[in-house]
Design a protein around this motif. Sequence first.
Motif, PDB file in Angstrom:
ATOM      1  N   VAL A  32       6.972  -0.888   6.986  1.00 27.13           N
ATOM      2  CA  VAL A  32       6.306  -0.413   5.670  1.00 27.13           C
ATOM      3  C   VAL A  32       7.330  -0.467   4.281  1.00 27.13           C
ATOM      4  O   VAL A  32       8.552  -0.476   4.705  1.00 27.13           O
ATOM      5  CB  VAL A  32       5.473   0.969   5.608  1.00 27.13           C
ATOM      6  CG1 VAL A  32       4.133   0.904   6.744  1.00 27.13           C
ATOM      7  CG2 VAL A  32       6.668   1.941   6.615  1.00 27.13           C
ATOM      8  N   LYS A  33       6.837  -0.406   3.144  1.00 23.80           N
ATOM      9  CA  LYS A  33       7.413  -0.545   2.514  1.00 23.80           C
ATOM     10  C   LYS A  33       8.052   0.874   1.636  1.00 23.80           C
ATOM     11  O   LYS A  33       7.848   2.132   2.523  1.00 23.80           O
ATOM     12  CB  LYS A  33       7.313  -0.231   0.758  1.00 23.80           C
ATOM     13  CG  LYS A  33       6.387  -1.830   0.653  1.00 23.80           C
ATOM     14  CD  LYS A  33       5.727  -2.359  -0.336  1.00 23.80           C
ATOM     15  CE  LYS A  33       5.031  -3.356  -1.165  1.00 23.80           C
ATOM     16  NZ  LYS A  33       4.284  -3.891  -2.167  1.00 23.80           N
ATOM     17  N   TRP A  34       9.569   0.850   2.006  1.00 24.11           N
ATOM     18  CA  TRP A  34      10.500   2.343   1.007  1.00 24.11           C
ATOM     19  C   TRP A  34      10.005   3.589   0.286  1.00 24.11           C
ATOM     20  O   TRP A  34      10.066   4.619   0.829  1.00 24.11           O
ATOM     21  CB  TRP A  34      11.526   1.270   1.658  1.00 24.11           C
ATOM     22  CG  TRP A  34      12.324   1.655   0.283  1.00 24.11           C
ATOM     23  CD1 TRP A  34      12.017  -0.304   0.045  1.00 24.11           C
ATOM     24  CD2 TRP A  34      12.974   1.983  -1.400  1.00 24.11           C
ATOM     25  NE1 TRP A  34      12.328  -0.519  -1.468  1.00 24.11           N
ATOM     26  CE2 TRP A  34      12.820   0.798  -2.309  1.00 24.11           C
ATOM     27  CE3 TRP A  34      12.751   3.268  -1.895  1.00 24.11           C
ATOM     28  CZ2 TRP A  34      13.384   0.770  -3.980  1.00 24.11           C
ATOM     29  CZ3 TRP A  34      13.126   4.231  -2.701  1.00 24.11           C
ATOM     30  CH2 TRP A  34      13.258   2.543  -3.959  1.00 24.11           C
ATOM     31  N   PHE A  35       9.123   2.729  -0.550  1.00 22.44           N
ATOM     32  CA  PHE A  35       8.922   3.808  -1.593  1.00 22.44           C
ATOM     33  C   PHE A  35       7.695   4.290  -1.323  1.00 22.44           C
ATOM     34  O   PHE A  35       7.132   4.785  -2.393  1.00 22.44           O
ATOM     35  CB  PHE A  35       9.189   3.087  -2.707  1.00 22.44           C
ATOM     36  CG  PHE A  35       7.954   1.488  -3.160  1.00 22.44           C
ATOM     37  CD1 PHE A  35       6.572   2.130  -3.085  1.00 22.44           C
ATOM     38  CD2 PHE A  35       9.135   0.356  -2.678  1.00 22.44           C
ATOM     39  CE1 PHE A  35       6.223   0.811  -3.732  1.00 22.44           C
ATOM     40  CE2 PHE A  35       8.080  -0.387  -3.090  1.00 22.44           C
ATOM     41  CZ  PHE A  35       6.565  -0.336  -3.323  1.00 22.44           C
ATOM     42  N   ARG A  70      -6.152   1.413   5.075  1.00 18.61           N
ATOM     43  CA  ARG A  70      -5.505   1.709   3.916  1.00 18.61           C
ATOM     44  C   ARG A  70      -3.577   1.259   3.405  1.00 18.61           C
ATOM     45  O   ARG A  70      -3.118   0.661   4.593  1.00 18.61           O
ATOM     46  CB  ARG A  70      -4.827   3.757   4.085  1.00 18.61           C
ATOM     47  CG  ARG A  70      -6.143   4.160   3.806  1.00 18.61           C
ATOM     48  CD  ARG A  70      -5.942   5.861   4.779  1.00 18.61           C
ATOM     49  NE  ARG A  70      -4.744   6.331   4.299  1.00 18.61           N
ATOM     50  CZ  ARG A  70      -4.534   7.563   4.539  1.00 18.61           C
ATOM     51  NH1 ARG A  70      -5.303   8.598   5.175  1.00 18.61           N
ATOM     52  NH2 ARG A  70      -3.797   8.254   3.898  1.00 18.61           N
ATOM     53  N   LYS A  71      -3.512   1.100   2.903  1.00 15.90           N
ATOM     54  CA  LYS A  71      -2.151  -0.100   1.912  1.00 15.90           C
ATOM     55  C   LYS A  71      -1.019   1.022   2.525  1.00 15.90           C
ATOM     56  O   LYS A  71      -1.243   1.777   2.537  1.00 15.90           O
ATOM     57  CB  LYS A  71      -1.836  -0.313   0.685  1.00 15.90           C
ATOM     58  CG  LYS A  71      -1.184  -1.049   0.130  1.00 15.90           C
ATOM     59  CD  LYS A  71      -1.333  -1.655  -1.246  1.00 15.90           C
ATOM     60  CE  LYS A  71      -0.978  -2.740  -1.772  1.00 15.90           C
ATOM     61  NZ  LYS A  71      -0.967  -2.977  -3.567  1.00 15.90           N
ATOM     62  N   ASP A  72      -0.087   0.475   3.209  1.00 12.01           N
ATOM     63  CA  ASP A  72       1.446   1.169   2.830  1.00 12.01           C
ATOM     64  C   ASP A  72       1.344   1.884   4.451  1.00 12.01           C
ATOM     65  O   ASP A  72       1.994   2.380   4.429  1.00 12.01           O
ATOM     66  CB  ASP A  72       2.198   1.584   2.542  1.00 12.01           C
ATOM     67  CG  ASP A  72       2.306   0.334   1.270  1.00 12.01           C
ATOM     68  OD1 ASP A  72       2.463  -0.833   1.486  1.00 12.01           O
ATOM     69  OD2 ASP A  72       2.331   0.784   0.548  1.00 12.01           O
ATOM     70  N   LEU A  73      -0.074   1.748   5.111  1.00  8.26           N
ATOM     71  CA  LEU A  73      -0.059   3.246   6.145  1.00  8.26           C
ATOM     72  C   LEU A  73       0.981   2.709   7.630  1.00  8.26           C
ATOM     73  O   LEU A  73       1.250   2.160   7.633  1.00  8.26           O
ATOM     74  CB  LEU A  73      -1.471   3.109   6.534  1.00  8.26           C
ATOM     75  CG  LEU A  73      -1.768   3.814   8.223  1.00  8.26           C
ATOM     76  CD1 LEU A  73      -3.435   3.942   8.228  1.00  8.26           C
ATOM     77  CD2 LEU A  73      -1.427   2.970   9.441  1.00  8.26           C
ATOM     78  N   SER A  74       1.662   3.763   7.832  1.00 11.11           N
ATOM     79  CA  SER A  74       2.258   3.456   9.036  1.00 11.11           C
ATOM     80  C   SER A  74       1.857   4.081  10.276  1.00 11.11           C
ATOM     81  O   SER A  74       1.157   4.919  10.584  1.00 11.11           O
ATOM     82  CB  SER A  74       3.630   4.933   8.991  1.00 11.11           C
ATOM     83  OG  SER A  74       4.429   5.191   9.637  1.00 11.11           O
ATOM     84  N   VAL A  75       1.997   3.457  11.043  1.00  8.39           N
ATOM     85  CA  VAL A  75       1.258   3.586  12.184  1.00  8.39           C
ATOM     86  C   VAL A  75       2.639   4.632  12.745  1.00  8.39           C
ATOM     87  O   VAL A  75       1.756   5.721  13.821  1.00  8.39           O
ATOM     88  CB  VAL A  75       1.174   2.369  13.578  1.00  8.39           C
ATOM     89  CG1 VAL A  75       1.089   2.600  14.586  1.00  8.39           C
ATOM     90  CG2 VAL A  75       0.326   1.170  13.119  1.00  8.39           C
ATOM     91  N   THR A  98      -1.768  -0.524  15.904  1.00  8.62           N
ATOM     92  CA  THR A  98      -1.113  -1.587  15.281  1.00  8.62           C
ATOM     93  C   THR A  98      -1.884  -2.630  15.495  1.00  8.62           C
ATOM     94  O   THR A  98      -2.364  -3.437  14.382  1.00  8.62           O
ATOM     95  CB  THR A  98      -0.416  -2.444  16.522  1.00  8.62           C
ATOM     96  OG1 THR A  98       0.350  -1.858  16.820  1.00  8.62           O
ATOM     97  CG2 THR A  98       0.439  -3.869  15.811  1.00  8.62           C
ATOM     98  N   VAL A  99      -3.610  -3.246  16.097  1.00  9.67           N
ATOM     99  CA  VAL A  99      -4.296  -3.948  15.595  1.00  9.67           C
ATOM    100  C   VAL A  99      -5.450  -3.787  14.888  1.00  9.67           C
ATOM    101  O   VAL A  99      -5.016  -4.173  14.135  1.00  9.67           O
ATOM    102  CB  VAL A  99      -5.103  -4.238  16.786  1.00  9.67           C
ATOM    103  CG1 VAL A  99      -6.343  -4.966  16.965  1.00  9.67           C
ATOM    104  CG2 VAL A  99      -4.111  -4.848  18.602  1.00  9.67           C
ATOM    105  N   LEU A 100      -5.235  -2.359  14.604  1.00 11.95           N
ATOM    106  CA  LEU A 100      -6.876  -1.897  13.666  1.00 11.95           C
ATOM    107  C   LEU A 100      -5.758  -1.805  12.205  1.00 11.95           C
ATOM    108  O   LEU A 100      -6.542  -2.398  10.913  1.00 11.95           O
ATOM    109  CB  LEU A 100      -6.843  -0.286  13.982  1.00 11.95           C
ATOM    110  CG  LEU A 100      -7.647   0.277  14.845  1.00 11.95           C
ATOM    111  CD1 LEU A 100      -8.021   1.879  15.535  1.00 11.95           C
ATOM    112  CD2 LEU A 100      -8.755   0.144  14.937  1.00 11.95           C
ATOM    113  N   LYS A 101      -4.493  -2.050  12.210  1.00 13.64           N
ATOM    114  CA  LYS A 101      -3.853  -1.978  10.422  1.00 13.64           C
ATOM    115  C   LYS A 101      -3.226  -3.663  10.328  1.00 13.64           C
ATOM    116  O   LYS A 101      -4.259  -3.517   9.349  1.00 13.64           O
ATOM    117  CB  LYS A 101      -2.053  -1.365  10.629  1.00 13.64           C
ATOM    118  CG  LYS A 101      -1.742  -1.646  10.458  1.00 13.64           C
ATOM    119  CD  LYS A 101       0.162  -0.607  10.226  1.00 13.64           C
ATOM    120  CE  LYS A 101       0.834  -1.370   8.587  1.00 13.64           C
ATOM    121  NZ  LYS A 101       1.985  -0.597   9.448  1.00 13.64           N
ATOM    122  N   ALA A 102      -4.242  -4.318  11.367  1.00 11.98           N
ATOM    123  CA  ALA A 102      -4.181  -5.738  11.370  1.00 11.98           C
ATOM    124  C   ALA A 102      -4.840  -6.594  10.428  1.00 11.98           C
ATOM    125  O   ALA A 102      -5.858  -5.529  10.342  1.00 11.98           O
ATOM    126  CB  ALA A 102      -3.554  -6.948  12.613  1.00 11.98           C
TER     127      ALA A 102
END
Length: 472
Positions: free
Chosen positions: A71-74, A108-113, A155-159
């Motif tokens: 994910v993006k650091w910011f 959601r954008k930039d979500l972290s699993v 991880t699959v749900l985020k793809a």
Amino acid sequence: MNVAMFVEGCYPYVVGGVSSWVQMLLEASPHIDFTIYTVLPDREQSGQFRYELPANVAELRECYLNDKDVVKWFRKKTTVNEEEKACFRKLLFGQDVDWPGLFRFFDRKDLSVNDVLMGSAFFEVVQDLYVEKYSQCTFTDFLWSMRSLYLPLFTVLKAPVAEADCYHAISTGYAGVLACKGHYLYNKPVILTEHGIYTREREEEIIKVDWTQGIFKDIWIRYFYTLSGCIYDCAEQVISLFDSARKIQLELGCPKEKTRVIANGVYMERLEGIAEKEPDDPYINVGALLRVVPIKDVKTMINAFALAKAKVPSLRLYIMGPTDENPEYYEECLEVIETFQVKDVIFTGLVDIRDYLGKMDMIILTSISEGQPLSILEAMAAAKPCIVTDVGGCYELLYGNERDRLGRSGIVVPVMGVDRIADAIAELAGDEALRAEMGNVGRIRTREFYRNQQVTAAYHELYRQFEGEAST
């Protein structure tokens, strides 16, 4: 028309019946553009194709079950509200799972699993599940097991999934969930084709493994049944290869009106004019078309062959297929041959079956699990009698069903039944007329009921039916 196809652990990386079926359907559908979504354990297998992608494959996207959470650091830290927490609760408790809610959350954008799994909401749901059902084990073990269990699913749900006219999953499980995400995002129809019953196969595997024990085996099994429920509920059509598989789908909760049978098929023309056995060949050749992996139970085959060869010394066994998928198991097979001094066993590696199939006197398959094996259909199309364990649709292939009364095209034997398998080999070896009779039945049955032209026509009709339609 664009069809998004979802596969798990096979095409285009692993040679086998499911991958060959996918390749056949792609090649037979030049008028359709396909996007392939392939689910892999990790990035190590990335790009190692065993099949050449047809020109109508516009894109191949890889989804890794065990991948870095990039994910993006910011970014802002992932938060979970009460409604989203309720989605997790339903998922973990396996009660009326809110799949649309989960798809919305993980899109959601930039979500972290990692944030989700290590966050307070997931922790609290796991804690509630532990107190209600699993307090007999250590909580820390339970917590980390649940995090490991749901990491690949999240991880699959985020793809990401792109819009297509139709979503076609070639199994339930993770591939099926990813296909359903396309449906919920774009309101387009989903088709499921099950070559084997995914949940039953995973259950058999989990029962045998030693990396999880006790209640955790039950949790893993229930988890895979939950995943299958997602696409059984979502799909417009649920297709099996044979009727007994369809009945299992019904037992697992798939609505009857969604189900239908479309059998496997072969191009019989491809097997015309293949090289036959030399008249002066002194051996009776037994052929096995398979991947050398545990599920094919090659060690049982070798032991049975050894017993049969003691009765019929002229027997010779050709094991035709890749040996590099599970090198450890291949070495175990070689050890069995050396330990028992079994002669005339030949591993050919991956071959063009047209160079070998015509030279075989019979074909054997001793798998502990199958769907409707393509290798047996190919053998029947080539008029070869078969010896097959009683798994999947093999009984129906060899003995027919209510729509045909052609007779036997081989012998069905028990799983791991070494003595019975040996007897069947010896019986066919000693009766050339019986081999010819069964081979002829197999060729007729294949020509009448198992041609690829019938398979592709059925799927093309389905695709046309759903083209441009939103699913209700």
